[in-house]
Scaffold this motif. Structure first.
Motif, PDB file in Angstrom:
ATOM      1  N   TRP A   1      -0.454   4.189   0.204  1.00 32.98           N
ATOM      2  CA  TRP A   1      -1.060   5.059   1.220  1.00 32.98           C
ATOM      3  C   TRP A   1      -0.484   4.732   2.591  1.00 32.98           C
ATOM      4  O   TRP A   1      -0.147   5.633   3.372  1.00 32.98           O
ATOM      5  CB  TRP A   1      -2.578   4.887   1.236  1.00 32.98           C
TER       6      TRP A   1
ATOM      7  N   ARG B   1      -7.802   2.794  -3.044  1.00 31.90           N
ATOM      8  CA  ARG B   1      -7.379   3.921  -2.201  1.00 31.90           C
ATOM      9  C   ARG B   1      -6.128   3.590  -1.404  1.00 31.90           C
ATOM     10  O   ARG B   1      -5.332   4.488  -1.098  1.00 31.90           O
ATOM     11  CB  ARG B   1      -8.515   4.316  -1.255  1.00 31.90           C
TER      12      ARG B   1
ATOM     13  N   SER C   1       0.825  -1.204   0.000  1.00 33.22           N
ATOM     14  CA  SER C   1       0.000   0.000   0.000  1.00 33.22           C
ATOM     15  C   SER C   1       0.858   1.253   0.000  1.00 33.22           C
ATOM     16  O   SER C   1       1.605   1.504   0.947  1.00 33.22           O
ATOM     17  CB  SER C   1      -0.916   0.009   1.229  1.00 33.22           C
TER      18      SER C   1
ATOM     19  N   ASN D   1      -3.520   4.832  -3.431  1.00 32.87           N
ATOM     20  CA  ASN D   1      -3.719   6.199  -3.929  1.00 32.87           C
ATOM     21  C   ASN D   1      -4.123   6.232  -5.400  1.00 32.87           C
ATOM     22  O   ASN D   1      -3.713   7.118  -6.150  1.00 32.87           O
ATOM     23  CB  ASN D   1      -2.444   7.026  -3.723  1.00 32.87           C
TER      24      ASN D   1
ATOM     25  N   TYR E   1       1.684   7.074   5.072  1.00 28.31           N
ATOM     26  CA  TYR E   1       1.235   7.283   6.456  1.00 28.31           C
ATOM     27  C   TYR E   1       2.387   7.037   7.419  1.00 28.31           C
ATOM     28  O   TYR E   1       2.601   7.783   8.383  1.00 28.31           O
ATOM     29  CB  TYR E   1       0.072   6.342   6.750  1.00 28.31           C
TER      30      TYR E   1
END
Length: 884
Positions: A522, A854, A520, A857, A526
């Motif tokens: 994202w 998501r 991921s 992204n 993070y």
């Protein structure tokens, strides 16, 4: 069995003491069943006429009486370890307290009272270090002390001297009163070598001197020593703590301390080996010191962020580490058992001759005496159990302190440069698809300003880590992406050597980072924004334990309360706690352990908790409050309202109050503004939530907070249909539960209004068309959210069914989510059951696909072919409901 019948047989010292002072033997016989208390010891001293001349013999008699009884209870099996160490610590504290008072009075009579420039009295602070600081003193211990006083100045007597000279004299006299050997022996040996600059430094130092020393010269081993520092006298202790705490406990996770502790222990091991002290149960392999090191390295690493770990007793620290998941419970149980065994054995070695020793005896006679005192039939049996405990301690010590990077890594040449063909071959062998891009990226880092400006120590860690990153990324399904994203992370944290040390020390954490980054983009971003979350990867329960939200709320509430009135710290605490929980959910999500629905439930409950705590602590900050608890509530709409919250979802909120106080409206407006700041502002720890308050009555032009009655009136008289659509996904999230219940009644009242279905149908269809036109894309891919047959169609159909039919089917007012409401509508005969089931499945699939995109992204667009049946089902139900 222990020496219950004749304690003198286990202690030559006690035999000599009983012979010299038979009254002590008689007192023990009479009071053997009662522990020695601090009150009792102070009572003994109260009968003495204490002066600077009589203080020495009085304190030595105190020590003999208390020591003899606690030793007799211990050897007789009547006292557990905690009683023994507490008693010895109390003896030392009472002796210091008493001597200090007597000696200070004598010096004050001669020189006057020490004062600072403002005329305020200054007092000597005696700081107990080591086992005295931790209230763990052994039975023949020396005591480590440091003398500190607040401020320089002079005494106010006729014969004035500086405060420094006064406290130096007082300190020397105190050392003599406690440590000097007289005809009555001594109370304790006194060791002052832990003071700043050791034996070469002044005996006493002011707060300014101590703070300056910590900043300019304080070494890693001194941080370790000051963990247990505990003031035993004096005043202004809060100021001293403000000097000590930041020196010992770093604000951020401090994994670099592992190397320092490893080096310190290696130095001690070398010294032990040089002196042939393999039989030393404190300093030798698997000894007491290694257990203390394990406890204290976690304190140094985490104590700055987890104040609960700043406690001093070793066993309490170990227990807390088990609670925190930093050590597994079996490890802590074995270390605790070993500590108890080794400390009791240490005491029995010292009881022999009241000698400060931790070495096993050489003589067969003493060996048998020690075995008997420990409850063993012979020394061989004792040695067998001792070896078991020491092996356990060594094993756990190595698990914590072993250097996993002692050897060079096979991929060092790939990082440090060389023939590009060779490097490319290595990347290809590892499964990388674009070796050239990887090589270019590595060379750019090595040639970059950030790398060139690293300190030598940091660069050494970075150099050791990159080859291991290449290897870890290669083990993921997407090596190229994983490597690129981890290198982004390393560059972001390169100035924080502690994070590099963490990933070097814990290869399993690096593997987790690679797995998450490869899965991921994202999640990788993070982690880059919140690198403190790397620590979460060390918890073995990361992928096993479901969140316990009530416990989480209680713990965070306690932390916030402890931080009062520091608003900035409280806001950071909330952000840090929220990020940690989101990251734990993210790790479980990526591992495939959570459905999209379950994840949304967790994220929504977490948001509710944060909102509720934010209300509570924001309310406390208002200077003018007319009640203890606010009559105020947060209502959520949209994703949070429907419990479909995602990782990056903003919060659609409105604020309500129900309070007839004249100042209520103004006060709650201030609370709403402050609450929004608590939620949405950026701090050093990042942001909690993005908030959207436009769904309140009259939108941006309306009041920030409205009364319940005003809200009801607006909904009945002024709200648009789209606002009633939004109300279908609204719920009470936080604050006053009574207001929440009242809101739900208003919500149901609005949803159950009689409506003209034809007019409603046109309103909803018109709003849907506007949304489509606003978001219509030119892509040939199917937009999961906005295209006809997508998520928005499902949501609008449900909203129409709720608004159009709740009057006759009250069950539709329940805010149960779109999937459940479709089922209820089918059961009510409003839509075909089979088609409803197909649309429910489509909605689930859409959310799952949207969520997966998501996480990397990517836009929520997919090839239409594989989901054509889902699209068709949604369009078919739309046609059924709206007649299109």
């Amino acid at each position: 069995m222990p020496c219950s019948t004749d304690v003198a047989a286990c202690s030559r010292y006690l035999g000599r003491l009983f012979a010299a002072r038979p009254e002590i033997a008689a007192e023990i016989a009479a009071k053997i069943d009662a522990p020695v208390t601090a009150t009792e010891m102070r009572g003994w001293l109260a009968t003495e006429a204490l002066t600077d001349d009589s203080i020495k013999p009085a304190l030595r008699r105190l020590k003999q009486r208390a020591y003899a009884r606690v030793a007799a209870r211990d050897l007789g099996g009547r006292a557990h370890l905690a009683e023994v160490t507490e008693c010895m610590s109390s003896i030392a504290e009472i002796a210091i307290e008493t001597a200090l008072a007597v000696l200070r009075d004598a010096l004050t009579a001669r020189y006057g009272v020490p004062r600072n420039g403002q005329g305020e009295e200054q007092k000597l602070i005696v700081v107990g270090m080591g086992k005295l600081g931790g209230r763990e003193l052994n039975v023949s211990s020396d005591i480590d002390l440091i003398f500190v006083y607040p401020e320089d100045g002079d005494t106010d007597g006729a014969k004035s001297i500086s405060n420094f000279e006064f406290f130096t004299r007082l300190g020397k006299q105190l050392i003599a009163a406690i440590g000097e050997i007289t005809g009555d022996g001594q109370v304790f040996r006194v060791d002052m070598r832990l003071r700043p600059n050791g034996d070469s430094g002044p005996l006493v130092c002011s707060f300014d001197m101590l703070e300056n020393y910590f900043i300019t010269q304080g070494r890693e081993w001194e941080r370790y020593a000051w963990i247990k520092a505990r003031p035993l006298s004096g005043g202004r202790l809060d100021e001293l703590e403000k000097i000590r705490r930041p020196f010992v406990f770093r604000k951020y996770l401090d994994f670099g301390t592992i190397n320092a502790m490893r080096d310190l222990h290696a130095q001690i091991r070398r010294e032990v080996a040089r002196k042939d002290m393999a039989t030393n149960i404190k300093l030798g392999p698997g000894g007491i010191r290694e257990i203390e090191f394990i406890a204290q390295v976690f304190q140094l690493i985490r104590g700055g962020r987890d104040p609960a770990l700043q406690i001093k007793p070793t066993l309490q620290v170990l227990s807390l580490l088990a609670e925190r998941g930093q050590l597994d419970i079996d490890t802590v149980l074995e270390l605790t058992a070993a500590y108890d065994f080794l400390r009791r054995l240490e005491h029995r070695l010292q009881y022999l001759d009241d000698a400060q020793t931790q070495n096993l005896p050489d003589s067969a006679e003493d060996q048998q005496t020690i075995a008997r005192a420990m409850g063993f039939a012979n020394f061989e049996a004792l040695a067998t159990e001792l070896d078991d405990h020491r092996q356990n301690v060594s094993r756990h010590f190595e698990a914590v302190f072993a250097d996993p990077n002692e050897d060079n890594h096979a991929l060092d040449v790939v990082w440090h440069g060389g023939e590009d063909d060779h490097r490319a071959g290595e990347f290809s062998r590892l499964g990388y698809r674009d070796p050239g891009a990887a090589i270019t990226r590595l060379d750019a880092i090595r040639g970059g300003v950030r790398y060139q400006q690293m300190s030598e120590a940091t660069r050494s860690k970075f150099d050791a880590l990159v080859p291991r990153v290449i290897e870890a990324a290669a083990a993921t399904p997407a090596p190229d992406a994983a490597l690129s994203r981890i290198l982004d992370l390393l560059e972001a944290v390169s100035r924080r050597a502690a994070y590099l040390a963490l990933l070097l020390q814990y290869p399993q954490a690096l593997r987790q980072v690679a797995s998450i980054a490869g899965s991921s983009s994202w999640a990788a971003e993070y982690l880059r924004l919140h690198p403190v979350l790397l620590d979460e990867l060390l918890d073995a329960r990361l992928l096993e334990v479901a969140p316990d939200w009530p416990v989480f709320r209680t713990q965070l509430d306690a932390q916030l309360d402890a931080a009062e009135p520091d608003t900035e710290r409280q806001m950071d605490l909330m952000r840090e706690a929220h990020h940690a929980q989101v990251f734990r959910l993210l790790a479980q999500d990526i591992a495939g352990l959570l459905t999209v629905e379950r994840l949304a439930d967790h994220l929504s409950e977490l948001a509710d908790i944060m909102l509720d705590l934010a209300i509570r602590y924001a309310w406390k900050k208002l200077l003018k409050r007319h009640r203890d608890e606010p009559r105020f509530a947060v209502v959520s709409y949209g994703k949070l309202g429907g419990k479909e919250l995602g990782y990056a979802s903003d919060l659609d909120l409105i604020f309500l109050f129900d309070d007839d106080h004249p100042d209520a409206a103004a006060t709650y407006a201030k609370l709403a503004t402050r609450l929004n700041t608590w939620l949405s502002s950026q701090t050093a720890a990042g942001q909690l939530f993005e908030t959207d308050l436009r769904l309140r009555p009259n939108g941006d032009s309306g009041l920030m907070v409205v009364s319940l009655e005003s809200f009801r009136q607006y909904q009945l008289e002024s709200a648009w249909v789209w606002e009633h659509q939004a109300l279908t996904r609204a719920r009470f999230s936080a604050g006053d539960a009574a207001i929440g219940a009242h809101f739900e009644k208003i919500r149901c009242e609005i949803l159950c209004k009689g409506r003209d279905l034809a007019s409603l149908r046109e309103e909803v269809r018109g709003m849907r068309q506007k949304m489509y036109e606003a978001h219509a894309g030119k892509s040939e891919l199917f937009d999961l959210k906005h295209d006809p047959g997508g998520l928005i169609d499902v949501e609008f159909m449900v909203q129409y069914l709720v608004l159009g039919h709740s009057a006759g089917h009250y069950e539709l007012t329940a805010n149960k989510g779109n999937i459940a409401l479709l089922k209820l509508a089918a059961e009510a005969g409003l839509i075909p059951g089979g088609l409803a089931d197909q649309v429910r499945d489509a909605y689930r699939d859409y959310r799952r696909l949207q969520h997966g995109l998501r996480l990397n992204n990517l836009p929520a667009r997919v090839e239409a072919g594989p989901i054509a049946d889902r699209i068709e089902a949604v369009r078919a139900l739309w046609n059924h409901v709206f007649g299109d």
